[in-house]
Design a protein around this motif. Sequence first.
Motif, PDB file in Angstrom:
ATOM      1  N   GLU A  25       6.236  12.155  -1.172  1.00 14.96           N
ATOM      2  CA  GLU A  25       6.431  10.864  -1.729  1.00 14.96           C
ATOM      3  C   GLU A  25       7.465  10.155  -0.928  1.00 14.96           C
ATOM      4  O   GLU A  25       7.561   8.893  -1.210  1.00 14.96           O
ATOM      5  CB  GLU A  25       6.517  11.043  -3.177  1.00 14.96           C
ATOM      6  CG  GLU A  25       7.905  11.451  -3.655  1.00 14.96           C
ATOM      7  CD  GLU A  25       7.751  12.953  -4.040  1.00 14.96           C
ATOM      8  OE1 GLU A  25       8.815  13.673  -4.476  1.00 14.96           O
ATOM      9  OE2 GLU A  25       6.758  13.818  -3.444  1.00 14.96           O
ATOM     10  N   ASN A  26       8.427  10.801  -0.106  1.00 18.11           N
ATOM     11  CA  ASN A  26       9.400   9.925   0.527  1.00 18.11           C
ATOM     12  C   ASN A  26       9.069   9.917   2.180  1.00 18.11           C
ATOM     13  O   ASN A  26       9.956   9.550   2.932  1.00 18.11           O
ATOM     14  CB  ASN A  26      10.704  10.582   0.346  1.00 18.11           C
ATOM     15  CG  ASN A  26      11.190  10.729  -1.191  1.00 18.11           C
ATOM     16  OD1 ASN A  26      10.807   9.761  -1.976  1.00 18.11           O
ATOM     17  ND2 ASN A  26      11.876  11.625  -1.599  1.00 18.11           N
ATOM     18  N   LEU A  27       7.776  10.140   2.314  1.00 20.09           N
ATOM     19  CA  LEU A  27       7.577  10.514   4.026  1.00 20.09           C
ATOM     20  C   LEU A  27       6.230   9.646   4.330  1.00 20.09           C
ATOM     21  O   LEU A  27       5.404   9.448   3.647  1.00 20.09           O
ATOM     22  CB  LEU A  27       7.366  11.918   4.362  1.00 20.09           C
ATOM     23  CG  LEU A  27       7.242  12.277   5.807  1.00 20.09           C
ATOM     24  CD1 LEU A  27       8.349  11.745   6.581  1.00 20.09           C
ATOM     25  CD2 LEU A  27       6.571  13.740   5.834  1.00 20.09           C
ATOM     26  N   MET A  28       6.447   9.263   5.594  1.00 21.05           N
ATOM     27  CA  MET A  28       5.336   8.542   6.121  1.00 21.05           C
ATOM     28  C   MET A  28       5.275   8.942   7.420  1.00 21.05           C
ATOM     29  O   MET A  28       6.009   8.686   8.405  1.00 21.05           O
ATOM     30  CB  MET A  28       5.509   7.082   6.036  1.00 21.05           C
ATOM     31  CG  MET A  28       4.259   6.171   6.807  1.00 21.05           C
ATOM     32  SD  MET A  28       4.524   4.417   6.439  1.00 21.05           S
ATOM     33  CE  MET A  28       3.081   3.764   7.318  1.00 21.05           C
ATOM     34  N   LEU A  29       4.013   9.430   7.806  1.00 20.45           N
ATOM     35  CA  LEU A  29       3.558  10.046   9.234  1.00 20.45           C
ATOM     36  C   LEU A  29       2.751   8.816   9.862  1.00 20.45           C
ATOM     37  O   LEU A  29       1.856   8.242   9.476  1.00 20.45           O
ATOM     38  CB  LEU A  29       2.826  11.000   9.304  1.00 20.45           C
ATOM     39  CG  LEU A  29       3.324  12.215   8.516  1.00 20.45           C
ATOM     40  CD1 LEU A  29       2.534  13.538   8.407  1.00 20.45           C
ATOM     41  CD2 LEU A  29       4.911  12.733   8.927  1.00 20.45           C
ATOM     42  N   ILE A  30       3.126   8.517  11.154  1.00 22.00           N
ATOM     43  CA  ILE A  30       2.610   7.568  11.933  1.00 22.00           C
ATOM     44  C   ILE A  30       1.839   8.508  13.102  1.00 22.00           C
ATOM     45  O   ILE A  30       2.641   8.912  13.929  1.00 22.00           O
ATOM     46  CB  ILE A  30       3.067   6.215  12.347  1.00 22.00           C
ATOM     47  CG1 ILE A  30       4.047   5.442  11.419  1.00 22.00           C
ATOM     48  CG2 ILE A  30       2.347   5.452  13.248  1.00 22.00           C
ATOM     49  CD1 ILE A  30       4.937   4.628  11.696  1.00 22.00           C
ATOM     50  N   LEU A  33       0.921  -1.107  -0.084  1.00 23.27           N
ATOM     51  CA  LEU A  33      -0.017   0.049   0.121  1.00 23.27           C
ATOM     52  C   LEU A  33       0.744   1.449   0.119  1.00 23.27           C
ATOM     53  O   LEU A  33       0.778   2.057  -0.704  1.00 23.27           O
ATOM     54  CB  LEU A  33      -1.048  -0.009   1.197  1.00 23.27           C
ATOM     55  CG  LEU A  33      -1.793   1.239   1.418  1.00 23.27           C
ATOM     56  CD1 LEU A  33      -2.853   1.219   0.479  1.00 23.27           C
ATOM     57  CD2 LEU A  33      -2.333   1.336   2.988  1.00 23.27           C
ATOM     58  N   VAL A  34       2.004   1.442   0.844  1.00 21.33           N
ATOM     59  CA  VAL A  34       2.618   2.442   1.031  1.00 21.33           C
ATOM     60  C   VAL A  34       3.384   2.639  -0.425  1.00 21.33           C
ATOM     61  O   VAL A  34       3.623   3.722  -0.703  1.00 21.33           O
ATOM     62  CB  VAL A  34       3.785   2.170   2.184  1.00 21.33           C
ATOM     63  CG1 VAL A  34       4.450   3.508   2.223  1.00 21.33           C
ATOM     64  CG2 VAL A  34       2.843   2.311   3.560  1.00 21.33           C
ATOM     65  N   LYS A  35       4.353   1.553  -0.775  1.00 22.06           N
ATOM     66  CA  LYS A  35       4.812   1.783  -2.258  1.00 22.06           C
ATOM     67  C   LYS A  35       4.063   2.301  -3.110  1.00 22.06           C
ATOM     68  O   LYS A  35       4.571   3.160  -4.159  1.00 22.06           O
ATOM     69  CB  LYS A  35       5.119   0.173  -2.513  1.00 22.06           C
ATOM     70  CG  LYS A  35       6.541  -0.271  -2.064  1.00 22.06           C
ATOM     71  CD  LYS A  35       6.929  -1.746  -2.523  1.00 22.06           C
ATOM     72  CE  LYS A  35       8.277  -2.161  -1.848  1.00 22.06           C
ATOM     73  NZ  LYS A  35       8.457  -3.295  -2.358  1.00 22.06           N
ATOM     74  N   GLU A  36       2.799   1.962  -3.453  1.00 19.75           N
ATOM     75  CA  GLU A  36       1.817   2.657  -4.417  1.00 19.75           C
ATOM     76  C   GLU A  36       1.211   3.911  -4.122  1.00 19.75           C
ATOM     77  O   GLU A  36       0.980   4.318  -5.139  1.00 19.75           O
ATOM     78  CB  GLU A  36       0.731   1.485  -4.617  1.00 19.75           C
ATOM     79  CG  GLU A  36       1.344   0.228  -5.193  1.00 19.75           C
ATOM     80  CD  GLU A  36       0.055  -0.967  -5.085  1.00 19.75           C
ATOM     81  OE1 GLU A  36      -1.078  -0.682  -4.957  1.00 19.75           O
ATOM     82  OE2 GLU A  36       0.351  -2.164  -5.499  1.00 19.75           O
ATOM     83  N   ALA A  37       1.400   4.334  -3.068  1.00 18.51           N
ATOM     84  CA  ALA A  37       0.976   5.720  -2.599  1.00 18.51           C
ATOM     85  C   ALA A  37       1.708   6.704  -3.154  1.00 18.51           C
ATOM     86  O   ALA A  37       2.903   6.712  -3.178  1.00 18.51           O
ATOM     87  CB  ALA A  37       0.725   5.827  -1.133  1.00 18.51           C
ATOM     88  N   PRO A  38       1.114   7.746  -4.226  1.00 17.11           N
ATOM     89  CA  PRO A  38       1.821   8.604  -4.837  1.00 17.11           C
ATOM     90  C   PRO A  38       2.245   9.759  -4.116  1.00 17.11           C
ATOM     91  O   PRO A  38       3.224  10.379  -4.327  1.00 17.11           O
ATOM     92  CB  PRO A  38       0.947   9.085  -5.918  1.00 17.11           C
ATOM     93  CG  PRO A  38      -0.740   8.855  -5.417  1.00 17.11           C
ATOM     94  CD  PRO A  38      -0.333   7.760  -4.420  1.00 17.11           C
ATOM     95  N   GLY A  39       1.700  10.124  -2.843  1.00 13.16           N
ATOM     96  CA  GLY A  39       1.828  11.441  -2.120  1.00 13.16           C
ATOM     97  C   GLY A  39       2.269  10.884  -0.673  1.00 13.16           C
ATOM     98  O   GLY A  39       2.947   9.871  -0.395  1.00 13.16           O
ATOM     99  N   ALA A  64       9.399   0.635   2.061  1.00 19.52           N
ATOM    100  CA  ALA A  64       8.741   1.063   1.013  1.00 19.52           C
ATOM    101  C   ALA A  64       9.457   2.423   0.542  1.00 19.52           C
ATOM    102  O   ALA A  64       9.281   3.021  -0.341  1.00 19.52           O
ATOM    103  CB  ALA A  64       7.460   1.649   1.079  1.00 19.52           C
ATOM    104  N   GLY A  65      10.666   2.439   1.231  1.00 20.35           N
ATOM    105  CA  GLY A  65      11.655   3.387   0.882  1.00 20.35           C
ATOM    106  C   GLY A  65      11.315   4.915   1.609  1.00 20.35           C
ATOM    107  O   GLY A  65      11.870   5.971   1.045  1.00 20.35           O
ATOM    108  N   ARG A  66      10.551   5.028   2.512  1.00 18.93           N
ATOM    109  CA  ARG A  66      10.015   6.273   3.289  1.00 18.93           C
ATOM    110  C   ARG A  66      10.817   6.383   4.411  1.00 18.93           C
ATOM    111  O   ARG A  66      11.098   5.424   5.200  1.00 18.93           O
ATOM    112  CB  ARG A  66       8.698   6.274   3.364  1.00 18.93           C
ATOM    113  CG  ARG A  66       7.677   6.131   1.845  1.00 18.93           C
ATOM    114  CD  ARG A  66       6.574   6.435   2.007  1.00 18.93           C
ATOM    115  NE  ARG A  66       5.894   6.411   0.749  1.00 18.93           N
ATOM    116  CZ  ARG A  66       5.059   7.250   0.175  1.00 18.93           C
ATOM    117  NH1 ARG A  66       4.818   8.654   0.901  1.00 18.93           N
ATOM    118  NH2 ARG A  66       4.423   7.443  -0.742  1.00 18.93           N
ATOM    119  N   SER A  67      10.838   7.821   4.936  1.00 18.73           N
ATOM    120  CA  SER A  67      11.409   8.270   6.017  1.00 18.73           C
ATOM    121  C   SER A  67      10.201   7.902   6.931  1.00 18.73           C
ATOM    122  O   SER A  67       8.872   8.435   6.727  1.00 18.73           O
ATOM    123  CB  SER A  67      11.791   9.445   6.268  1.00 18.73           C
ATOM    124  OG  SER A  67      13.011   9.611   5.305  1.00 18.73           O
TER     125      SER A  67
END
Length: 555
Positions: free
Chosen positions: A292-297, A220-226, A250-253
């Motif tokens: 596109e390189n970031l994930m917030l939890i 899911l995270v890999k396919e998300a564009p933003g 998925a390559g995100r910070s």
Amino acid sequence: MSNDRLIYLPLGGAGEVGMNAYVYGYGPKGRERLILVDVGVTFPDMDGTPGVDLIMADMAWLEARRDRLDAIFITHAHEDHVGGLGHLWSRLRAPVYCRDFTARIAAKKMLEAGQPVDEIITVPLEETLEIGPFKIRFLPIAHSLPEASAMLIETPHQRLVHTGDFKLDMAPGVGEAFDEEMFQAIGDSGVDVMVCDSTNIFSPHPGRSESSLPHAITELVKEAPGLVVATTFASNVARVRTLAKAGRAAGRSICLLGRAMQTMVRTATEAGLLHDFPPTIPAEEANEIPRENLMLIVTGSQGERRAASAQLARGSYLGFSLKEGDTFLFSSMTIPGNERDVLKIVNALSEKGVDVVDNSQGQYHVSGHANRPDLERMHDLVRPRILVPMHGEHRHLRKHALHAQSRGMVSAIAPNGVMLDLSGPEPVVAEYVDTGRLYLDGTAIYGAMDGIVRERIRMALNGLVMVTLIIDEDGQPLGDAWADCMGLAREGRSRKPLNEVIEDELAEEVARLPKKVLGNDDKLIEQIRRRVRSTCVDEIGKKPEVTVVVSRLSD
């Protein structure tokens, strides 16, 4: 033959989800030595408890018997099991026993409430405590956070297993896996009573492991564009770890937002339970990273108004805002009663063009509670003579009791306030105890019967009119009364301002009042209140709450 008895009394958590507080006692009738298992909270809603911060079980029955209370035990660090400890400990003043991670969270609760942290006693897993007539041992069990525990409670004549919250997860990621051999051995030694989690009794399929989630979340995270934002329970450290590792894969910070989540992760790390948690970055640094390189939890999976999720849905939080093309994942279940608050966030995100993903297909969340087949497996391992359902609404308790009876066990339903005598071959209702709720409202704690919340609801439903009247030294009105209206329509049928209509009516009413009424505050206030309410019914069709202030000038 012994005259001692074993009693079980839920003060919270039986007949509801949350606010867990269970009393066990052993000894002569009316002189039993007591222990308390868990001191939890539940959360308010604007319909029934507007403005309240937390709701806790009323400890009046136990407080009156405080001289017989030998210990408090906390099974795990979820708010509905430990959240009331700091607020209620001063009423009970008994030592608190728990395992290391839970002890760290319990100590924070005590510290925040100004209570003595040295009352928290950390218990090694292998230790058996001898407290009063009880021998007690924590039993490691899988749940949705580290070091959750069941309890083996032994008296001179009974063996009882209190399951706490649990699931059958052989690969939970964080915390101990379910130990089937241990529970089998306990069952082999004989168990008289099992007081058992009932939350998922209606779920017919076996529960799934936390280890089943990483692949789907990573894809899911890999396919998300933003930007990707994921929310879950702050205390679900295993899920936070799953989300963080999926984001990194998925390559995100990764950036954690929300004080409760940061506290839980930090505490689990300090306790040596999160050896492989991915590195995270602070909010200031995350703001500089491409979306596109970031994930917030983030916190706020239940729609809590002040949590990060709600603030992001309303606008921005710590410099972050969401826009079209971003993805928001609810890696959680919605606790019954929170549906409307969660839906508000979902709709607010949708208006921004954010793609909202939930667990409707079962890909992104697994429950921390045993489903019906898993409960059956626990029944078969422990093989108690008596099963008492706990942790669930009444429908859960009843279903679990009927199911246990169909499988050859004796069972009884004991909602909050029902004391069971568990000494004999069948549970017997020994007493009905008045139970209630305590509200934390700011820094004040008061009972449900104090009327404060009821008054608040009436004001919310009906509005408020404040009337002020001055009486001079001769006992006569000094000018007309004036009215302030709050929460009411500005104009009514007459098309005049409502406060002016009320003031005109009161001028007429006060002018005709006899001297004996003008000289008696109680009678005067009642006359004014009646006239205001009748005027409002005529004008706007409502009877507001009315507060009257009479000021008398002295010589």
